[in-house]
Design a protein around this motif. Structure first.
Motif, PDB file in Angstrom:
ATOM      1  N   CYS A 114     -72.340 -18.081   5.866  1.00 40.52           N
ATOM      2  CA  CYS A 114     -73.066 -18.785   6.932  1.00 40.52           C
ATOM      3  C   CYS A 114     -74.272 -17.949   7.340  1.00 40.52           C
ATOM      4  CB  CYS A 114     -72.167 -18.963   8.147  1.00 40.52           C
ATOM      5  SG  CYS A 114     -70.719 -19.948   7.776  1.00 40.52           S
ATOM      6  N   LYS A 150     -67.176 -30.803   3.035  1.00 40.03           N
ATOM      7  CA  LYS A 150     -67.790 -29.512   3.418  1.00 40.03           C
ATOM      8  C   LYS A 150     -67.454 -28.451   2.376  1.00 40.03           C
ATOM      9  CE  LYS A 150     -67.259 -30.421   8.350  1.00 40.03           C
ATOM     10  NZ  LYS A 150     -66.461 -30.057   9.529  1.00 40.03           N
ATOM     11  N   ASN A 175     -62.807 -32.473   5.840  1.00 36.66           N
ATOM     12  CA  ASN A 175     -63.264 -31.138   5.436  1.00 36.66           C
ATOM     13  C   ASN A 175     -63.567 -31.013   3.946  1.00 36.66           C
ATOM     14  OD1 ASN A 175     -63.310 -29.987   7.934  1.00 36.66           O
ATOM     15  ND2 ASN A 175     -61.272 -29.069   7.801  1.00 36.66           N
ATOM     16  N   LYS A 187     -70.329 -23.434  14.038  1.00 29.91           N
ATOM     17  CA  LYS A 187     -69.513 -23.966  12.950  1.00 29.91           C
ATOM     18  C   LYS A 187     -70.406 -24.735  11.964  1.00 29.91           C
ATOM     19  CE  LYS A 187     -65.139 -24.586  11.616  1.00 29.91           C
ATOM     20  NZ  LYS A 187     -64.347 -23.451  11.189  1.00 29.91           N
ATOM     21  N   ASP A 188     -70.151 -24.493  10.719  1.00 29.13           N
ATOM     22  CA  ASP A 188     -70.820 -25.223   9.634  1.00 29.13           C
ATOM     23  C   ASP A 188     -72.299 -24.900   9.486  1.00 29.13           C
ATOM     24  OD1 ASP A 188     -68.347 -26.329   9.480  1.00 29.13           O
ATOM     25  OD2 ASP A 188     -68.933 -28.259  10.358  1.00 29.13           O
ATOM     26  N   LYS A 215     -64.529 -18.850   1.565  1.00 29.93           N
ATOM     27  CA  LYS A 215     -65.311 -20.016   1.993  1.00 29.93           C
ATOM     28  C   LYS A 215     -64.381 -21.174   2.347  1.00 29.93           C
ATOM     29  CE  LYS A 215     -69.646 -19.120  -0.459  1.00 29.93           C
ATOM     30  NZ  LYS A 215     -70.605 -19.591  -1.458  1.00 29.93           N
ATOM     31  N   ILE A 227     -63.501 -22.808   6.263  1.00 32.96           N
ATOM     32  CA  ILE A 227     -63.594 -24.217   6.653  1.00 32.96           C
ATOM     33  C   ILE A 227     -62.228 -24.763   7.035  1.00 32.96           C
ATOM     34  CG2 ILE A 227     -64.100 -26.552   5.786  1.00 32.96           C
ATOM     35  CD1 ILE A 227     -66.347 -25.284   4.179  1.00 32.96           C
ATOM     36  N   ASP A 228     -61.219 -24.389   6.284  1.00 34.89           N
ATOM     37  CA  ASP A 228     -59.899 -24.969   6.532  1.00 34.89           C
ATOM     38  C   ASP A 228     -58.787 -23.998   6.142  1.00 34.89           C
ATOM     39  OD1 ASP A 228     -57.788 -26.637   6.958  1.00 34.89           O
ATOM     40  OD2 ASP A 228     -58.797 -28.388   6.095  1.00 34.89           O
TER      41      ASP A 228
END
Lengths: 310, 144
Positions: B99, B22, B19, B139-140, B65, B69-70
Motif C-alpha cells: 500500500c 481486491k 474481497n 484501507k485499500d 497481500k 485484505i482478508d
C-alpha cells in the motif's frame, strides 16, 4: 565506517526515562559550570541541515556546538542545497556523513529523519520533521518544566492552540505520559483537536486523564503549566481555514487573572498573536527562558550522541 | 455453475464476499497467461456465502497481500490434482510495497527509491501506520 552503534534521536520515545533524566542533569550542570564544557567537542563538526527555515532551533544547535568548542557547517533552506537540483535526501545525507561528526536536520517531510538515519554513519538528531516530531524541543520543554517546577510528576498541563499539526505538542505528550499523575487539558478549536491516534494510542493506552475543550478560561485556575502554540500557516493547504483559526486564542493579562501564582507559561516560539506582549512582563512567562534552555539541553544531547565516538 | 478443477495451482478459499476482486487486482492476476477463475457469492456452509479464486499455475504469490485484505481466507496449494498444503493466513506485522501512504507531507511522497512500509500497530482494530510518518493506512490504498 559502520553505523550499527550510531546514537540517533529521531523521536522522543527513543529515549528511556533514565536517559532523559541524565540529559536534564547534564544540562543543569552545564548551566552551572559552562567553562568545564568549553572544550568537550574540540575538533568536532556539527552539520545543521535545515531544509525548512528555523531561527531558534538552528541557532541553538549552532550555539550549542560552538559553546562545546566544536565547529558548524550547513545550510538553512533547501534552495541552497542540492535538493533544489533534485538530489534525494538519502544521497545528501550519505555525502554530508563524510563532512561532519554529527547532523542536526530539519525537514518539511514527515519521517525524513528515518530515511536519513538509515543512510548516515554519523549520529542524526531530528530537529523537526513536518508536523510529526520535534524531540529536542521536547527535551527543552522538559528541562524548563523541571527547572521551574522542580518536578516532572504531579502536573496539570494545559496545551492550547494547534493540537492537530503541532509537532511540539505530540512529542511533549509522548514524553510526559511516562511520568506519574499527569493530567492534560487539551484546549483547541474543534478543527485543530489532537489527532485520534494520539488520544487512543498514547493517552488512553497509558491511562492518562485528559479533558478536551475549546474554553481556555474555564480551566485556567487548575493549570500548573500552560503551553501555548502558534497556528502554523505552513501546515494549512487552505488559506481561508488558516485565517479563520489563527487568532482563535490570545492569552492576555485578563485571561490570566484566575491562574495560579506559580503557573508556568510556555511557548515553543515563534509566537504571532497567541500571547499578547503585555504577558511578557508577567513573572509567570517562561518562554524566553525556555528558548535559552534549548542551547544547554542540545549541548547535553550532542555530548551524549558523540559519546564513545572517535 | 461448473468450474474446471485445477491440476497445479492455488485455490484461495473462504474469502469474504466482495474481497476476491481486491485480491485479484492486488496480485495482478489479470497479467497471468493461465486459467484464473474468480467466483463471487458462492454458497458456503461455514460462511453462508464466500468468494474464491482458482489459479491454474504455481506462481509466486505474496501471502501478506492476501492476508492484509482478508486474514480469514485460506490458501490451498494444489499439485498433481491434490491439495498438498492448506495455508492459514494471519495479519502481517509489516506490509512492504503493498500500500502507499496517503499523507502528502510524508517523505514517501517525494523521496525516490523508498519502500512503502506499514507496521501493524493495533491488531484488534487492524490499524497499520506508515513506518515514516505514522499516518493511519487508509484501507485499500494500494500501490498501482
Amino acid at each position: 565506517m559502520r553505523k550499527e552503534n550510531t546514537r540517533n534521536l529521531i523521536d522522543i520515545r527513543d529515549l528511556s526515562t533514565k536517559e532523559i533524566d541524565d540529559l536534564i542533569k547534564v544540562a543543569n550542570d552545564i548551566i552551572l559550570h559552562k567553562e568545564a564544557y568549553a572544550h568537550k567537542c574540540d575538533g568536532k563538526i556539527l552539520a545543521t541541515l535545515f531544509f525548512e527555515p528555523s531561527t531558534r532551533t538552528r541557532l541553538s544547535f549552532e550555539s550549542a556546538m560552538l559553546r562545546l568548542g566544536g565547529k558548524v557547517l550547513g545550510f538553512s533552506e533547501a534552495a541552497s542545497s542540492s535538493t533544489a537540483k533534485g538530489e534525494t535526501l538519502a544521497d545528501t545525507i550519505e555525502t554530508v556523513s563524510g563532512y561532519a561528526d554529527i547532523i542536526a536536520m530539519r525537514h518539511p517531510k514527515e519521517g525524513a529523519p528515518i530515511v536519513a538515519a538509515k543512510k548516515s554513519f554519523i549520529p542524526i538528531i531530528n530537529a523537526g520533521d513536518g508536523g510529526h516530531n520535534h524531540p529536542t524541543q521536547t527535551l527543552t520543554d522538559l528541562l524548563t518544566i523541571s527547572r521551574k517546577k522542580g518536578r516532572l510528576e504531579n502536573l496539570t498541563i494545559g496545551l492550547c492552540g494547534d493540537l492537530k499539526f503541532g509537532r511540539t505538542i505530540h512529542s511533549l505528550i509522548s514524553a510526559m505520559v511516562r511520568y506519574k499523575n499527569i493530567k492534560f487539558i487539551l484546549i483547541s478549536p474543534k478543527e485543530l483537536r489532537l489527532p485520534e491516534y494520539m488520544i487512543k494510542e498514547v493517552l488512553d493506552k497509558n491511562k492518562i486523564e485528559y479533558i478536551e475543550t475549546d474554553n481556555m478560561e474555564k480551566y485556567m485556575k487548575d493549570l500548573d503549566i500552560l503551553y501555548m502554540t502558534r497556528v502554523q500557516k505552513e501546515r494549512f493547504f487552505n488559506e481561508e481555514d488558516y485565517m479563520r483559526l489563527k487568532d482563535y486564542y490570545i492569552l492576555d493579562k485578563k485571561k490570566l487573572s484566575t491562574a495560579k501564582e506559580d503557573l508556568c507559561i510556555m511557548h515553543p516560539l515563534p509566537r504571532v498573536n497567541e500571547i499578547a506582549t503585555e504577558v511578557d512582563e508577567d513573572e509567570r512567562a517562561t518562554y524566553f527562558e525556555q528558548a535559552y534552555n534549548g542551547v544547554y539541553i542540545r549541548m547535553a544531547l550532542i555530548l551524549k550522541c558523540l559519546e564513545g565516538r572517535k | 455453475m461448473n468450474i474446471d478443477t485445477i491440476k497445479d495451482g492455488y485455490v484461495i478459499d473462504h474469502i469474504t464476499p466482495g474481497n476476491a476482486i481486491k485480491i485479484y487486482r492486488l496480485l495482478n492476476l489479470d497479467k497471468l497467461d493461465c486459467q484464473v477463475a474468480l467466483i463471487t457469492n458462492a454458497k458456503s456452509k461455514k460462511m453462508k456465502t464466500k468468494d474464491l479464486i482458482k489459479i491454474g499455475k504455481l506462481i509466486d504469490i505474496n501471502l501478506d497481500k492476501i492476508a492484509y485484505i482478508d486474514p480469514k481466507a485460506t490458501v490451498n496449494i494444489v499439485k498433481e490434482d491434490k491439495i498438498i498444503e492448506k495455508k492459514k493466513l494471519k495479519l502481517p506485522e509489516t506490509l512492504v510495497n503493498v500500500c502507499k501512504c496517503n499523507n502528502p507531507r510524508c517523505i514517501t511522497s517525494t523521496e525516490r527509491n523508498l519502500n512503502q512500509i506499514f507496521n501493524l500497530t493495533n491488531k484488534k482494530e487492524q490499524i497499520y501506520r506508515c513506518h515514516y510518518c505514522e499516518s493511519t493506512l487508509e484501507k485499500d490504498h494500494f500501490i498501482d
